[in-house]
Design a protein around this motif. Structure first.
Motif, mmCIF file in Angstrom:
data_model
loop_
_atom_site.group_PDB
_atom_site.id
_atom_site.type_symbol
_atom_site.label_atom_id
_atom_site.label_comp_id
_atom_site.label_asym_id
_atom_site.label_seq_id
_atom_site.Cartn_x
_atom_site.Cartn_y
_atom_site.Cartn_z
ATOM 1 N N THR A 153 0.827 -1.209 0.000
ATOM 2 C CA THR A 153 0.000 0.000 0.000
ATOM 3 C C THR A 153 0.861 1.258 0.000
ATOM 4 O O THR A 153 0.636 2.185 -0.781
ATOM 5 C CB THR A 153 -0.923 0.000 1.242
ATOM 6 O OG1 THR A 153 -1.752 -1.157 1.202
ATOM 7 C CG2 THR A 153 -1.789 1.247 1.276
ATOM 8 N N ILE A 184 -3.018 0.339 5.877
ATOM 9 C CA ILE A 184 -3.792 -0.164 4.729
ATOM 10 C C ILE A 184 -5.138 0.562 4.637
ATOM 11 O O ILE A 184 -5.561 0.994 3.561
ATOM 12 C CB ILE A 184 -3.994 -1.686 4.858
ATOM 13 C CG1 ILE A 184 -2.640 -2.405 4.744
ATOM 14 C CG2 ILE A 184 -4.948 -2.198 3.790
ATOM 15 C CD1 ILE A 184 -2.679 -3.861 5.144
ATOM 16 N N ARG A 196 -6.321 3.257 1.552
ATOM 17 C CA ARG A 196 -7.516 3.200 0.694
ATOM 18 C C ARG A 196 -8.182 4.567 0.569
ATOM 19 O O ARG A 196 -8.942 4.802 -0.368
ATOM 20 C CB ARG A 196 -8.503 2.188 1.270
ATOM 21 C CG ARG A 196 -8.016 0.734 1.159
ATOM 22 C CD ARG A 196 -8.943 -0.205 1.879
ATOM 23 N NE ARG A 196 -8.447 -1.577 1.831
ATOM 24 C CZ ARG A 196 -8.730 -2.507 2.734
ATOM 25 N NH1 ARG A 196 -9.525 -2.203 3.756
ATOM 26 N NH2 ARG A 196 -8.240 -3.724 2.620
#
Length: 797
Positions: free
Chosen positions: A103, A286, A290
């Protein structure tokens, strides 16, 4: 393409050929073949090898690994289950950190700087890694100098080298002078040729430090390390005492003595606590990834959750970057048509316009015949820009465009009109004709006001909800801006910010930091703040015990971002701000900040909860080992028993509780807050289990007495530990209740399924002792409730 690149491209289309064409394609290829490339990778995370190494080669994995090998030698295998659990836990930690790495690496590519490089006479943005030795790199306000070089062109180029030298004053750079990577442009523009690239340039070290994935400088991790250090000290003497008492006092067989010693040592190690902390942080990365939030330093998630003051820059945070000209007000009967022509020429004179000047360019395009003979770029310290212009009829004039309250003397009639406009939340610039040379240090003292340019700022639609969130969470918001205080206050008032109706002009702030801190605590909006003052204001708040976060996107925010506890930069901000910030909002949305705060609070609150579970086990394990050694009796448990109990009362539930939603405010003193519950809980559970064990020793006799005694003691230990889990799981939700019941059901299945009874060597004999074990556990549960309530009242967090 950025606005700067578009403007420069447009000027070249109009026939402005650059003085330095840069390298040719053949020269670039030749340098690439020689390895003269800026090939330093952008590291947003640790390497895969580092992740595996840090999860596998730990102090406690080494201890547990040795104990596991010993059990494999003396057998049976079910007493070595703790080894397989550690392997599984370590694997989970590695997988989660690798996911976080993926990520971060993908976000780093999105947020990577793309310098404008001139090749074959054409400027284009390229990745940093494709810059080669000898490239001509263009610079504009906010650009970071990515490699070392020598200035070729300078148009009022001012470089801030504070990150290198600590000197806050910008340095004017002229052709032939050196520029160092890690510095950044605060005003003007120009171009330089790269003389050092790759690992030879200072930028390689700066990038390493600015964007490394770290697990340090965290109160959580520091506290856990402190606890683990004390546990290590207790393990060695405890192990020696257990093995000696079992071998020589109790005359127990060697393999059985080793199993009992291992059973006493293994539960002391809160090994899963370190794992869960890393996993919780990694999953936080993570989740934020997003939402296009790049966490350049991992503890920043925790740090932002602890802040109680967030300092906001108005432009780019409360307002969007763009502006619109809403009105033009001529002064002293000036010719409006002439004013528009001058504004158009001023806009054309700056190839790198800021948001205000871009709005003027959009409203008043440059007319033919006007020419700029000299230019003074905008500086946040000066608060104005300027240009020497030649009109179509050959008239030479010098003009300034900037803050009215800086260019006009105090008491000027026009300032009252400006104040009225500022009170409406409008931004006002003064166009004034200067009577002195453009580079005269006293030019602003002798000007003739000509017109007021009224600009309307675009409010961010999400700013009001974000400010309300901080207010509800007890976090003070302070707007610190270089703009007029009244104007900033009007904008903040529109957004419903408490205290915005009483803005403070930073020029009137006391110089003493202690006195400044008092004013800052009482105010909410501060205008006309210089870059150095922003830094001083952050320091003043920190001196008064506040944890300060600073947001910003411009070069004038860099020093404050660097000194704040947490620096937050916008993705569209300058490269300099992104280099020093711990958190970069790649979506340029201030509304993402509550998500970061919430994620940090989830991590801190949940790790504090589950740490209590782990350390309660450590306390009762140490107590049982001491009591057994002092009483010269066999240790009641085998490793398999405690592996089962740890899995059901700590391991599995802690994993789910650590990742659950949690909106509790972050509180300091992690170790103290955890131990105040873990110590009394561990003592109560340890004494209850030992009491059951002593009672069972007097109740059972014969060669099979020890397994029956162990089973009864295990029942008390499980039920008591389950009550701690039930307390930790509060406040109850359907899934928390289901989690506790599922763990209880798991133990019940072990007790009733014959092959599991044999595997774990657990079988309750008779009814008297099992019910006595339940009764003792019930009494322990009452004591646990009382202890938690008393501790909560007498030692509040």
């Amino acid at each position: 393409m950025t606005q700067r690149a578009k403007t420069e491209a447009g000027s070249r289309e109009q026939g402005a050929e650059p003085a330095h064409r840069g390298l040719s394609a053949a020269e670039v290829a030749e340098r690439v073949s020689r390895g003269e490339v800026n090939d330093v990778p952008v590291r947003s995370s640790r390497s895969t090898a580092d992740i595996v190494r840090s999860n596998v080669f730990t102090r406690f994995n080494a201890i547990i690994g040795v104990l596991f090998v010993i059990i494999l030698i003396v057998g049976p295998i079910q007493d070595g289950l703790f080894g397989f659990v550690i392997v599984a836990n370590t694997g989970i930690g590695i997988i989660q950190e690798l996911r976080a790495k993926k990520t971060l690496d993908s976000l780093a590519v999105i947020g990577e700087s793309r310098p404008t490089v001139r090749r074959d006479g054409k400027a284009a943005e390229i990745p940093t890694s494709e810059v080669v030795l000898g490239d001509v790199i263009e610079l504009g306000p906010g650009d970071k100098v990515i490699v070392d070089g020598e200035v070729l062109e300078s148009d009022g180029l001012e470089i801030d080298e504070s990150l290198l030298t600590g000197e806050a004053d910008p340095v004017v750079k002229k052709p032939g002078e050196k520029v160092m990577s890690g510095s950044f442009v605060v005003a003007g523009g120009g171009a330089f040729t790269a003389t050092k690239v790759g690992r030879e340039a200072y930028a390689a070290q700066l990038a390493e430090e600015a964007s490394r994935f770290t697990l340090v400088h965290s109160e959580l991790r520091t506290g856990i390390s402190q606890i683990l250090k004390y546990v290590t000290w207790m393990m060695v003497p405890t192990a020696i005492g257990l093995i000696l008492s079992h071998l020589f006092t109790l005359n127990m067989a060697g393999d059985e003595a080793v199993r009992r010693m291992v059973a006493g040592i293994v539960p002391m190690i809160p090994e899963g606590l370190v794992l869960l902390t890393s996993v919780a942080f990694a999953i936080g990365v993570i989740r934020l990834g997003r939402k296009k939030c790049l966490v350049q330093e991992l503890p920043a998630i925790e740090g932002l959750a602890r802040v109680d003051v967030v300092c906001l820059d108005k432009t780019g945070t409360l307002t969007e970057g763009g502006m619109d000209v809403s009105e033009l007000r001529p002064l002293d009967d000036a010719d409006e048509g002439r004013i528009k022509q001058v504004l158009g020429a001023l806009g054309a004179s700056d190839p790198r316009p800021n948001a205000s000047l871009q709005a003027i360019i959009d409203a008043y395009p440059a007319e033919d015949g006007w020419r700029s003979t000299d230019a003074l770029p905008f500086s946040s310290a000066r608060k104005y820009s300027g240009a020497a212009l030649q009109s179509p009829d050959g008239e030479q004039t010098t003009w300034l465009l900037g803050a009215p309250d800086v260019l006009l003397p105090s008491g000027d009639d026009a300032l009252a009109e400006v104040d009225d406009l500022n009170a409406q939340g409008l931004r006002v610039l003064l166009l004034a004709r200067a009577e002195r040379d453009l580079h005269d240090s006293a030019i602003a003292d002798h000007v003739r006001p000509t017109a007021l340019v009224v600009l309307e700022q675009r409010l961010r639609p999400d700013a009001m909800d974000t400010l309300r969130y901080f207010e509800e969470q007890g976090v003070q918001a302070k707007v610190i801006s270089g703009d007029n205080a009244v104007s900033v206050g009007a904008v903040a008032t529109k957004l419903g910010m408490p205290g915005a109706e009483s803005p403070v002009d930073a020029r009137k702030l006391p110089a003493d930091q202690e006195e400044m801190g008092k004013v800052l605590e009482g105010g909410a909006v501060f205008g006309r703040v210089t870059p150095q003052q922003k830094r001083d204001m952050v320091g003043a708040l920190q001196k008064r015990g506040h944890n300060v976060a600073m947001t910003g996107d411009g070069v004038n925010d860099v020093l404050a971002l660097k000194d704040a506890d947490i620096g937050v930069s916008m993705g569209a901000g300058s490269e300099a701000t992104k280099a020093v910030a711990q958190i970069v909002l790649l979506n340029n949305s201030f509304a993402t900040l509550p998500s970061v705060v919430a994620e940090g609070r989830r991590v801190i609150g949940n790790i504090t909860r589950v740490a209590t579970l782990f350390l309660t086990k450590t306390v009762y394990s140490v107590l049982l080992a001491i009591l057994v050694a002092c009483c010269q009796i066999p240790y009641p448990y085998l490793p398999r028993h405690l592996t089962l109990l740890s899995t059901l009362t700590i391991g599995v539930p802690a994993f789910f509780l650590a990742l659950a939603p949690n909106k509790e405010r972050a509180k300091p003193h992690f170790v103290r807050r955890v131990m105040r519950y873990a110590v009394p809980s561990g003592l109560i559970i340890g004494l209850a289990a030992f009491a059951t064990y002593l009672l069972a020793r007097s109740h059972y006799d014969g060669p099979d007495a020890l397994p029956a005694e162990t089973s009864a003691a295990t029942l008390t230990l499980f039920l008591s530990a389950m009550w701690v889990l039930a307390i930790i799981a509060r406040p109850y939700t359907w899934w928390r209740i289901g989690l506790v019941l599922a763990m209880a059901l798991g133990f019940l299945i072990v007790l009733v399924v014959p092959w599991l009874q044999n595997f774990f060597d657990l079988k309750l004999v008779g009814t008297t002792m099992p019910w006595a074990a339940v009764g003792i556990a019930a009494a322990a549960a009452v004591l646990l409730e009382v202890a938690w309530r008393v501790v909560g009242r007498r030692f509040p967090a």
